[in-house]
Design a protein around this motif. Structure first.
Motif, PDB file in Angstrom:
ATOM      1  N   VAL A  53     -17.890  26.807  12.911  1.00  0.00           N
ATOM      2  CA  VAL A  53     -17.590  28.197  13.263  1.00  0.00           C
ATOM      3  C   VAL A  53     -16.078  28.438  13.379  1.00  0.00           C
ATOM      4  N   LEU A  54     -15.326  27.378  13.610  1.00  0.00           N
ATOM      5  CA  LEU A  54     -13.864  27.532  13.727  1.00  0.00           C
ATOM      6  C   LEU A  54     -13.159  27.435  12.368  1.00  0.00           C
ATOM      7  N   HIS A  55     -13.900  27.123  11.321  1.00  0.00           N
ATOM      8  CA  HIS A  55     -13.289  27.020   9.989  1.00  0.00           C
ATOM      9  C   HIS A  55     -13.260  28.403   9.330  1.00  0.00           C
ATOM     10  N   THR A  56     -12.106  29.025   9.394  1.00  0.00           N
ATOM     11  CA  THR A  56     -11.950  30.352   8.802  1.00  0.00           C
ATOM     12  C   THR A  56     -11.815  30.209   7.274  1.00  0.00           C
ATOM     13  N   ASP A  57     -11.714  31.368   6.598  1.00  0.00           N
ATOM     14  CA  ASP A  57     -11.588  31.359   5.135  1.00  0.00           C
ATOM     15  C   ASP A  57     -10.476  30.423   4.657  1.00  0.00           C
ATOM     16  N   GLU A  58      -9.352  30.511   5.352  1.00  0.00           N
ATOM     17  CA  GLU A  58      -8.191  29.717   4.934  1.00  0.00           C
ATOM     18  C   GLU A  58      -8.513  28.215   4.979  1.00  0.00           C
ATOM     19  N   THR A  59      -9.127  27.790   6.071  1.00  0.00           N
ATOM     20  CA  THR A  59      -9.478  26.373   6.228  1.00  0.00           C
ATOM     21  C   THR A  59     -10.509  25.966   5.188  1.00  0.00           C
ATOM     22  N   LEU A  60     -11.524  26.807   4.998  1.00  0.00           N
ATOM     23  CA  LEU A  60     -12.595  26.439   4.060  1.00  0.00           C
ATOM     24  C   LEU A  60     -12.083  26.391   2.623  1.00  0.00           C
ATOM     25  N   GLU A  61     -11.168  27.312   2.280  1.00  0.00           N
ATOM     26  CA  GLU A  61     -10.590  27.266   0.928  1.00  0.00           C
ATOM     27  C   GLU A  61      -9.843  25.953   0.719  1.00  0.00           C
ATOM     28  N   ALA A  62      -9.110  25.520   1.746  1.00  0.00           N
ATOM     29  CA  ALA A  62      -8.360  24.261   1.637  1.00  0.00           C
ATOM     30  C   ALA A  62      -9.317  23.074   1.536  1.00  0.00           C
ATOM     31  N   LEU A  63     -10.390  23.089   2.343  1.00  0.00           N
ATOM     32  CA  LEU A  63     -11.360  21.988   2.298  1.00  0.00           C
ATOM     33  C   LEU A  63     -12.067  21.941   0.945  1.00  0.00           C
TER      34      LEU A  63
ATOM     35  N   SER B 160     -22.337  15.963   9.593  1.00  0.00           N
ATOM     36  CA  SER B 160     -21.695  15.060   8.648  1.00  0.00           C
ATOM     37  C   SER B 160     -20.399  15.670   8.105  1.00  0.00           C
ATOM     38  N   THR B 161     -19.886  15.079   7.029  1.00  0.00           N
ATOM     39  CA  THR B 161     -18.576  15.470   6.489  1.00  0.00           C
ATOM     40  C   THR B 161     -18.658  15.687   4.978  1.00  0.00           C
ATOM     41  N   TRP B 162     -17.675  16.425   4.424  1.00  0.00           N
ATOM     42  CA  TRP B 162     -17.709  16.633   2.974  1.00  0.00           C
ATOM     43  C   TRP B 162     -17.474  15.311   2.240  1.00  0.00           C
ATOM     44  N   GLN B 163     -16.673  14.433   2.874  1.00  0.00           N
ATOM     45  CA  GLN B 163     -16.428  13.145   2.213  1.00  0.00           C
ATOM     46  C   GLN B 163     -17.728  12.342   2.091  1.00  0.00           C
ATOM     47  N   GLU B 164     -18.578  12.377   3.130  1.00  0.00           N
ATOM     48  CA  GLU B 164     -19.861  11.661   3.049  1.00  0.00           C
ATOM     49  C   GLU B 164     -20.742  12.327   1.992  1.00  0.00           C
ATOM     50  N   GLY B 165     -20.656  13.651   1.903  1.00  0.00           N
ATOM     51  CA  GLY B 165     -21.394  14.372   0.856  1.00  0.00           C
ATOM     52  C   GLY B 165     -20.980  13.899  -0.527  1.00  0.00           C
ATOM     53  N   VAL B 166     -19.682  13.678  -0.710  1.00  0.00           N
ATOM     54  CA  VAL B 166     -19.185  13.189  -2.003  1.00  0.00           C
ATOM     55  C   VAL B 166     -19.677  11.766  -2.250  1.00  0.00           C
TER      56      VAL B 166
ATOM     57  N   TYR C 193     -17.974  18.711   9.527  1.00  0.00           N
ATOM     58  CA  TYR C 193     -16.711  18.061   9.882  1.00  0.00           C
ATOM     59  C   TYR C 193     -16.050  17.462   8.647  1.00  0.00           C
ATOM     60  N   THR C 194     -14.911  16.824   8.884  1.00  0.00           N
ATOM     61  CA  THR C 194     -14.259  16.018   7.849  1.00  0.00           C
ATOM     62  C   THR C 194     -14.237  14.581   8.380  1.00  0.00           C
ATOM     63  N   ASP C 195     -13.958  13.629   7.501  1.00  0.00           N
ATOM     64  CA  ASP C 195     -13.873  12.241   7.987  1.00  0.00           C
ATOM     65  C   ASP C 195     -12.824  12.122   9.097  1.00  0.00           C
ATOM     66  N   GLU C 196     -11.789  12.954   9.009  1.00  0.00           N
ATOM     67  CA  GLU C 196     -10.716  12.889  10.001  1.00  0.00           C
ATOM     68  C   GLU C 196     -11.176  13.376  11.380  1.00  0.00           C
ATOM     69  N   THR C 197     -12.058  14.369  11.416  1.00  0.00           N
ATOM     70  CA  THR C 197     -12.478  14.922  12.720  1.00  0.00           C
ATOM     71  C   THR C 197     -13.829  14.354  13.182  1.00  0.00           C
ATOM     72  N   PHE C 198     -14.459  13.565  12.338  1.00  0.00           N
ATOM     73  CA  PHE C 198     -15.824  13.094  12.620  1.00  0.00           C
ATOM     74  C   PHE C 198     -15.921  12.283  13.914  1.00  0.00           C
ATOM     75  N   GLU C 199     -14.939  11.392  14.111  1.00  0.00           N
ATOM     76  CA  GLU C 199     -14.994  10.473  15.254  1.00  0.00           C
ATOM     77  C   GLU C 199     -15.141  11.196  16.600  1.00  0.00           C
ATOM     78  N   ARG C 200     -14.502  12.348  16.691  1.00  0.00           N
ATOM     79  CA  ARG C 200     -14.563  13.104  17.953  1.00  0.00           C
ATOM     80  C   ARG C 200     -15.924  13.760  18.155  1.00  0.00           C
ATOM     81  N   HIS C 201     -16.762  13.740  17.121  1.00  0.00           N
ATOM     82  CA  HIS C 201     -18.034  14.474  17.183  1.00  0.00           C
ATOM     83  C   HIS C 201     -19.250  13.578  16.954  1.00  0.00           C
ATOM     84  N   VAL C 202     -19.078  12.288  17.161  1.00  0.00           N
ATOM     85  CA  VAL C 202     -20.210  11.369  16.990  1.00  0.00           C
ATOM     86  C   VAL C 202     -21.294  11.750  18.007  1.00  0.00           C
ATOM     87  N   GLY C 203     -22.527  11.839  17.530  1.00  0.00           N
ATOM     88  CA  GLY C 203     -23.632  12.223  18.415  1.00  0.00           C
ATOM     89  C   GLY C 203     -23.975  13.705  18.346  1.00  0.00           C
ATOM     90  N   PHE C 204     -23.114  14.507  17.687  1.00  0.00           N
ATOM     91  CA  PHE C 204     -23.380  15.947  17.560  1.00  0.00           C
ATOM     92  C   PHE C 204     -24.408  16.234  16.453  1.00  0.00           C
TER      93      PHE C 204
END
Ligand SMILES: [Zn+2]
Ligand SMILES: [Zn+2]
Length: 281
Positions: A242-252, A218-224, A204-215
């Motif tokens: 699985v929903l992060h396609t090439d375009e999304t992953l390149e941006a992340l 983690s997030t790339w920001q926490e990795g940093v 996830y990202t920090d922005e989407t993390f809240e919706r997935h608490v308990g799953f």
């Protein structure tokens, strides 16, 4: 200098992704092939291990250590398709350290490869397989100067983080873990201190993390944040949604690199030389 490298065979989390929109980062689930001199260590047995196993068979690699983080399907689904495990000249050790008392690595594999779920059972593996159980924070001595430290991760049904130390360099594999915002995981920080490379769960990202608490992810920001706190040189974003396609992953990946120069997103086929100056693509 002894070779110490990690090749990504599968970087996807939860389930394999369709090929079409994921050509750059790949479809297969968790599997990383680690080379320490003449030794081969495989981290997780997701669908990526199928191609890895075929390559190892063709390269006549006859001795393997398979370290499982845990046994959710995306981390073991490829195990019944590892060609070397069906060869009687092969020796393999399979490690699990997340299981409750009362079960074992061997029982877990037997329950997974079992009719009616799958027609082939582990009895049909011809390789000499040693199923090993351990309890984090145990350190595993793999011989040939390879030490593997372990830590419990925060994940439903448990998971284990690994740190491989070899030839004065170190690689950490920390996937399937959920952080608590504002409270860096002390166990992980201890494990990864001053490591050269960390492969980290960035579902996830920090922005989407809240919706997935308990799953349990983690997030790339926490990795940093962890990388900065522990002095990690290279952060590898891993366990892609699985929903992060090439375009999304390149941006992340671009976003992560702007924040931490040593960040790179795992893609199938990527090889990282541990301790070398890998240049982010
Ligand atoms: Zn997973
Ligand atoms: Zn999991």
């Amino acid at each position: 200098m002894s070779r110490f490298s990690a090749t990504i065979w599968g970087a996807r989390g939860s389930i394999a992704a369709p090929a079409g929109p994921n050509r750059e980062f790949g479809s297969d689930t968790s599997c990383v092939e680690v080379t320490c001199g003449k030794r081969t260590i495989i981290l997780d047995a997701g669908t990526g291990i199928v191609g890895c196993g075929r390559k190892l068979y063709e390269a006549h690699v006859n001795d393997l250590d398979i370290l499982l983080t845990h046994c959710h399907f995306d981390h073991i689904m490829g195990l019944p398709f590892v060609i070397p495990l069906y060869k009687d000249h092969v020796t393999a050790r399979i490690f699990a350290g997340h299981l409750d008392a009362g079960t074992s690595c061997r029982k877990m594999v037997e329950r997974f490869m079992c009719p009616p779920y799958f027609p082939v059972t582990p009895k049909q593996f011809a390789a000499k397989i040693d199923y090993r159980n351990f309890s984090p924070p145990e350190t595993l001595d793999l011989g040939d100067g390879i030490a593997v430290r372990t830590v419990k991760l925060n994940h439903p049904n448990g998971a284990v983080g690994y740190r491989i130390d070899y030839a004065g360099r170190s690689l950490c594999y920390v996937t399937d873990t959920e952080h608590v915002p504002g409270q860096p995981d002390k166990g992980i920080l201890d494990l990864i201190e001053d490591a050269d490379v960390m492969i980290y769960d960035t579902t996830y990202t920090d922005e989407t993390f809240e919706r997935h608490v308990g799953f349990g992810h983690s997030t790339w920001q926490e990795g940093v944040r962890l990388s900065e706190a522990a002095g990690i040189r290279q952060l590898v974003l891993f366990h892609h949604d699985v929903l992060h396609t090439d375009e999304t992953l390149e941006a992340l990946e671009r976003e992560a690199q702007a924040r931490f120069a040593g960040a790179i997103a795992a893609r199938t086929g990527l090889t990282i030389e541990v301790g070398a100056d890998n240049i982010p693509v």
